[in-house]
Each structure stands twice: as structure tokens, then as C-alpha cells.
Design a protein around this motif. Structure first.
Motif, PDB file in Angstrom:
ATOM      1  N   GLY A  59       0.805  -1.223   0.000  1.00  0.00           N
ATOM      2  CA  GLY A  59       0.000   0.000   0.000  1.00  0.00           C
ATOM      3  C   GLY A  59       0.832   1.263   0.000  1.00  0.00           C
ATOM      4  N   ASP A  60       1.941   1.264   0.730  1.00  0.00           N
ATOM      5  CA  ASP A  60       2.796   2.445   0.779  1.00  0.00           C
ATOM      6  C   ASP A  60       3.502   2.665  -0.551  1.00  0.00           C
ATOM      7  N   ALA A  61       3.961   1.585  -1.163  1.00  0.00           N
ATOM      8  CA  ALA A  61       4.647   1.700  -2.454  1.00  0.00           C
ATOM      9  C   ALA A  61       3.703   2.217  -3.536  1.00  0.00           C
ATOM     10  N   MET A  62       2.501   1.651  -3.626  1.00  0.00           N
ATOM     11  CA  MET A  62       1.562   2.082  -4.655  1.00  0.00           C
ATOM     12  C   MET A  62       0.949   3.438  -4.316  1.00  0.00           C
ATOM     13  N   GLY A  63       0.683   3.685  -3.036  1.00  0.00           N
ATOM     14  CA  GLY A  63       0.132   4.985  -2.643  1.00  0.00           C
ATOM     15  C   GLY A  63       1.100   6.116  -2.933  1.00  0.00           C
ATOM     16  N   SER A  64       2.381   5.904  -2.631  1.00  0.00           N
ATOM     17  CA  SER A  64       3.373   6.963  -2.850  1.00  0.00           C
ATOM     18  C   SER A  64       3.632   7.197  -4.337  1.00  0.00           C
ATOM     19  N   THR A  65       3.743   6.115  -5.120  1.00  0.00           N
ATOM     20  CA  THR A  65       4.011   6.292  -6.553  1.00  0.00           C
ATOM     21  C   THR A  65       2.839   6.957  -7.266  1.00  0.00           C
ATOM     22  N   LEU A  66       1.618   6.522  -6.940  1.00  0.00           N
ATOM     23  CA  LEU A  66       0.452   7.117  -7.599  1.00  0.00           C
ATOM     24  C   LEU A  66       0.167   8.527  -7.070  1.00  0.00           C
ATOM     25  N   GLY A  67       0.449   8.770  -5.798  1.00  0.00           N
ATOM     26  CA  GLY A  67       0.312  10.135  -5.277  1.00  0.00           C
ATOM     27  C   GLY A  67       1.255  11.085  -5.984  1.00  0.00           C
ATOM     28  N   LEU A  68       2.518  10.669  -6.148  1.00  0.00           N
ATOM     29  CA  LEU A  68       3.491  11.493  -6.871  1.00  0.00           C
ATOM     30  C   LEU A  68       3.106  11.638  -8.342  1.00  0.00           C
TER      31      LEU A  68
ATOM     32  N   GLN B 186      13.037   8.069 -20.562  1.00  0.00           N
ATOM     33  CA  GLN B 186      12.721   8.972 -19.456  1.00  0.00           C
ATOM     34  C   GLN B 186      13.858   9.953 -19.169  1.00  0.00           C
ATOM     35  N   GLU B 187      13.469  11.104 -18.597  1.00  0.00           N
ATOM     36  CA  GLU B 187      14.452  12.145 -18.272  1.00  0.00           C
ATOM     37  C   GLU B 187      14.781  12.205 -16.782  1.00  0.00           C
ATOM     38  N   ILE B 188      13.886  11.655 -15.949  1.00  0.00           N
ATOM     39  CA  ILE B 188      14.103  11.555 -14.508  1.00  0.00           C
ATOM     40  C   ILE B 188      13.477  10.239 -14.046  1.00  0.00           C
ATOM     41  N   VAL B 189      14.076   9.611 -13.045  1.00  0.00           N
ATOM     42  CA  VAL B 189      13.508   8.399 -12.462  1.00  0.00           C
ATOM     43  C   VAL B 189      13.382   8.588 -10.951  1.00  0.00           C
ATOM     44  N   PHE B 190      12.174   8.418 -10.435  1.00  0.00           N
ATOM     45  CA  PHE B 190      11.935   8.409  -8.988  1.00  0.00           C
ATOM     46  C   PHE B 190      11.831   6.958  -8.518  1.00  0.00           C
ATOM     47  N   THR B 191      12.564   6.610  -7.477  1.00  0.00           N
ATOM     48  CA  THR B 191      12.440   5.285  -6.867  1.00  0.00           C
ATOM     49  C   THR B 191      11.869   5.485  -5.460  1.00  0.00           C
ATOM     50  N   LEU B 192      10.716   4.897  -5.211  1.00  0.00           N
ATOM     51  CA  LEU B 192       9.994   5.171  -3.971  1.00  0.00           C
ATOM     52  C   LEU B 192       9.779   3.918  -3.128  1.00  0.00           C
ATOM     53  N   ASP B 193      10.010   4.058  -1.837  1.00  0.00           N
ATOM     54  CA  ASP B 193       9.761   3.034  -0.824  1.00  0.00           C
ATOM     55  C   ASP B 193      10.780   1.895  -0.860  1.00  0.00           C
ATOM     56  N   TYR B 194      11.968   2.151  -1.370  1.00  0.00           N
ATOM     57  CA  TYR B 194      13.092   1.215  -1.276  1.00  0.00           C
ATOM     58  C   TYR B 194      14.372   2.008  -1.522  1.00  0.00           C
TER      59      TYR B 194
ATOM     60  N   THR C  25      14.675   7.277   8.341  1.00  0.00           N
ATOM     61  CA  THR C  25      14.020   6.148   9.002  1.00  0.00           C
ATOM     62  C   THR C  25      13.044   6.576  10.094  1.00  0.00           C
ATOM     63  N   ALA C  26      13.002   7.869  10.393  1.00  0.00           N
ATOM     64  CA  ALA C  26      12.080   8.350  11.428  1.00  0.00           C
ATOM     65  C   ALA C  26      10.626   8.293  10.968  1.00  0.00           C
ATOM     66  N   PHE C  27      10.416   8.223   9.657  1.00  0.00           N
ATOM     67  CA  PHE C  27       9.055   8.233   9.124  1.00  0.00           C
ATOM     68  C   PHE C  27       8.476   6.827   9.061  1.00  0.00           C
ATOM     69  N   GLY C  28       7.185   6.739   9.336  1.00  0.00           N
ATOM     70  CA  GLY C  28       6.502   5.457   9.293  1.00  0.00           C
ATOM     71  C   GLY C  28       6.091   5.032   7.898  1.00  0.00           C
ATOM     72  N   SER C  29       6.114   5.954   6.929  1.00  0.00           N
ATOM     73  CA  SER C  29       5.710   5.614   5.563  1.00  0.00           C
ATOM     74  C   SER C  29       6.386   6.541   4.567  1.00  0.00           C
ATOM     75  N   THR C  30       6.562   6.037   3.353  1.00  0.00           N
ATOM     76  CA  THR C  30       7.067   6.873   2.263  1.00  0.00           C
ATOM     77  C   THR C  30       6.010   7.883   1.849  1.00  0.00           C
ATOM     78  N   CYS C  31       4.731   7.544   2.006  1.00  0.00           N
ATOM     79  CA  CYS C  31       3.662   8.477   1.641  1.00  0.00           C
ATOM     80  C   CYS C  31       3.746   9.764   2.463  1.00  0.00           C
TER      81      CYS C  31
END
Length: 334
Positions: A29-38, A87-95, A135-141
């Protein structure tokens, strides 16, 4: 994220660009929520974003806005490789290590465009041009919410973006129960509710949307649970035969590992799931208190994650993997 990187990214995002947004393999959920939110945020800045998942994501996340636009690398390797190369930029989220994308790693390693890492796991690798790791954050979102703030664009957060980000915050916080859930986390959630997200419907879509087969599989998993009170440990095993018996689909075992921690006195829980198509046993670890399952997974099972939630894998048989686990456990202080 430091001021220099924020300024550089602000300039980089000042003009429309083709941008790939990539979650880890077997996205949650965090991986898909963060990528789709962005994704929805970058659309508002007139970019051309695309979310590319290494493999399929669970059906219980298929309701997320624009999930139907997500490309899946393992389903269309050649097509997706070509798209990545454009692509011109790549975002890698939640890893924070490219091997978390599985086979996609070899494609990503050949790209020369700027990469942006946004992640909350321990021990980040150094592949990214711009890194926001904490690491202080509970989620990438929650970090994506901050990232949008770093760019002075919080006014662009609407119900759609908020719905995606709320999903990741909700799932990675264990329903706002885990230790890294702060007052700020709740204030962000309140802000999203004020924007109109359906905070009653989202948990229903995520957690109360089971198939009959999944509940039967859960029953079998609980029957298979072994409790070792003197080691404050409980673990579950599921064989490929049992997955097949209950018509397993991706996402059906999500969250089952947590049942071990609901037993009084249990501090450490694990689940071992056999996947013969990949010749692998997938493992999830959970803990309460100070027992570090991230280090346990790194030391013994080719994995990692957080102090209280981590994953690993084994190339041995299910039986030998569990034998190894029990042997290590007998020498571990919990």
C-alpha cells in the motif's frame, strides 16, 4: 533532504519532462500509494509521468486512482525497457537498493538520467542523484507529502493525491498503531480528510474486501502456526500446495504474519511462504519493542527493512528454511 538538492530538483522540475516512478517489487500500500500520489502531483506540474511496477500489485489496491495506467515490467519487458530508456528523470519510492526491483535492476543500472530516492528504510545505497532518506518516518507516503512541501506546492494536493497518500500512511502505520505514527502523521491525515477523502471507505476497500478463498487460506495459516513461548516467537508456514488449494492470488497473504504478535507474550513473528515458480521461500518478519528484525533478516535471510518489520528470502526448501530459522532462533536473544 538538504536545501541544495531541493533547489536542484525545483529547477529540474520547472519544465515538463518524461518521468518514471518506480515502486519496489511486490508493491504494498505504501509503495503504490506513494508512486500514484506522486504521479498525480507531477501531472499537475504538466510533466509526463508513468508508474512502472516491477511486477503485478495486489488486487486490493486496484481501486487507487490511475492504478489502471500502471505498467508492469514483468508483463511487457521489451516495451517497458524502451519506455524507461526514454525517461528524463527516475523516482524510486519506498526502497533504497535497486535489487528490490528484481529483474528491473539491470535496466535501471544502465540509465544515465538523474534518479531520486524517497524512502524510509535503513542503510540506503548510493545509486541516486538526489536522496531523501529518513528512518524516522513510518511511511514513504508521509515523505511524499513533505517532498511536495519542499517544492512549495502543497496547495496542489487535492482529494486524488490525498487518497493515494492516505492509503500508504494507513497501511504502513498498521492503522495508525505503529510506534512511528506521530502527531504530525495524524495532522496530515486530518488535512486529507478535510480535502474530502473517504476515510471510512478506504479501510473497507483495503481490509474488508476478502475472497472466500483468502479467508480459508488464513484459516490454514493459523492452523499451521507454531508458538515457542520460551523464545517469545510464533511462526507460520504455507506450502505451494496449500496456496494452490485455496486459489492463491497476489495479496492473499498480506498481513497474516501480524497474527503471531497478537498472542500474549510473543515479541517475534514470522511467516514462510513457498513459491515454487520462483524457486524461493518468501519470508516476512515482525517484532514488538527493541528486537531488530531488520538486522535479523540482513544477517540470515538476504533481506532487510525496518526494526519492527522486515522481509527476507531463502533458496532452500521450505523445510530446510524453517530448520535453519529454528537453529538460529535457539541462539538468539529476544
Amino acid at each position: 533532504m538538504n536545501e541544495k538538492d531541493i533547489q536542484a530538483l525545483s529547477e529540474l522540475l520547472a519544465t515538463p519532462k518524461k518521468i518514471a516512478i518506480i515502486p519496489h517489487r511486490s508493491p504494498d500500500g505504501d509503495a503504490m500509494g506513494s508512486t500514484l500520489g506522486l504521479y498525480h502531483f507531477l501531472l499537475k506540474l504538466n510533466h509526463q509521468p508513468v508508474v512502472i511496477a516491477p511486477n503485478d500489485f495486489p488486487e486490493f489496491l486496484a481501486w487507487l486512482p490511475a492504478s489502471d495506467t500502471v505498467l508492469v515490467y514483468e508483463n511487457e519487458r521489451e516495451k517497458v525497457t524502451q519506455i524507461l530508456q526514454e525517461q528524463e528523470i527516475v523516482f524510486t519510492l519506498d526502497y533504497n537498493a535497486l535489487h528490490r526491483t528484481g529483474e528491473m535492476e539491470k535496466v535501471l543500472n544502465k540509465l544515465t538520467v538523474p534518479m531520486v530516492m524517497i524512502d524510509h528504510h535503513q542503510l540506503p545505497e548510493s545509486y541516486a542523484t538526489y536522496t531523501y532518506s529518513d528512518t524516522a518516518f513510518g511511511s514513504t507516503c508521509e515523505m511524499i507529502y513533505n517532498f511536495i512541501g519542499f517544492l512549495n506546492q502543497k496547495h496542489l494536493i487535492d482529494k486524488t493525491i490525498a487518497t493515494c497518500l492516505y492509503t500508504g500512511i494507513l497501511t504502513d502505520s498498521g492503522g495508525f498503531r505503529f510506534p512511528k505514527t506521530t502527531g504530525t502523521t495524524h495532522r496530515i491525515a486530518a488535512e486529507f480528510i478535510d480535502l474530502g477523502i473517504d476515510n471510512s471507505e478506504i479501510p473497507t476497500l483495503l481490509f474488508d474486501n476478502n475472497s472466500y478463498d483468502r479467508l480459508q487460506l488464513l484459516g490454514r495459516a493459523l492452523q499451521n502456526m507454531k508458538v515457542i513461548p520460551e523464545l517469545k516467537t510464533a511462526y507460520i508456514k504455507l506450502s505451494q500446495k496449500e496456496l494452490d488449494e485455496f486459489n492463491y492470488v497476489k495479496g492473499d497473504t498480506e498481513g497474516i504474519v501480524n497474527y503471531g504478535l497478537t498472542i500474549k507474550g510473543i515479541v517475534f513473528a514470522a511467516i514462510f511462504i513457498e513459491h515454487r515458480d520462483e524457486n524461493i521461500v518468501k519470508i516476512s518478519f515482525r517484532s514488538q519493542g527493541s528486537f531488530d528484525v531488520n538486522q535479523f533478516a540482513r544477517n540470515h535471510f538476504n533481506g532487510g527493512g525496518h526494526i519492527n518489520a522486515a522481509g527476507g528470502k531463502s533458496y532452500d526448501s521450505l523445510e530446510k528454511t524453517i530448520e535453519k530459522f529454528e537453529s538460529i532462533l535457539s541462539k538468539t536473544t529476544i
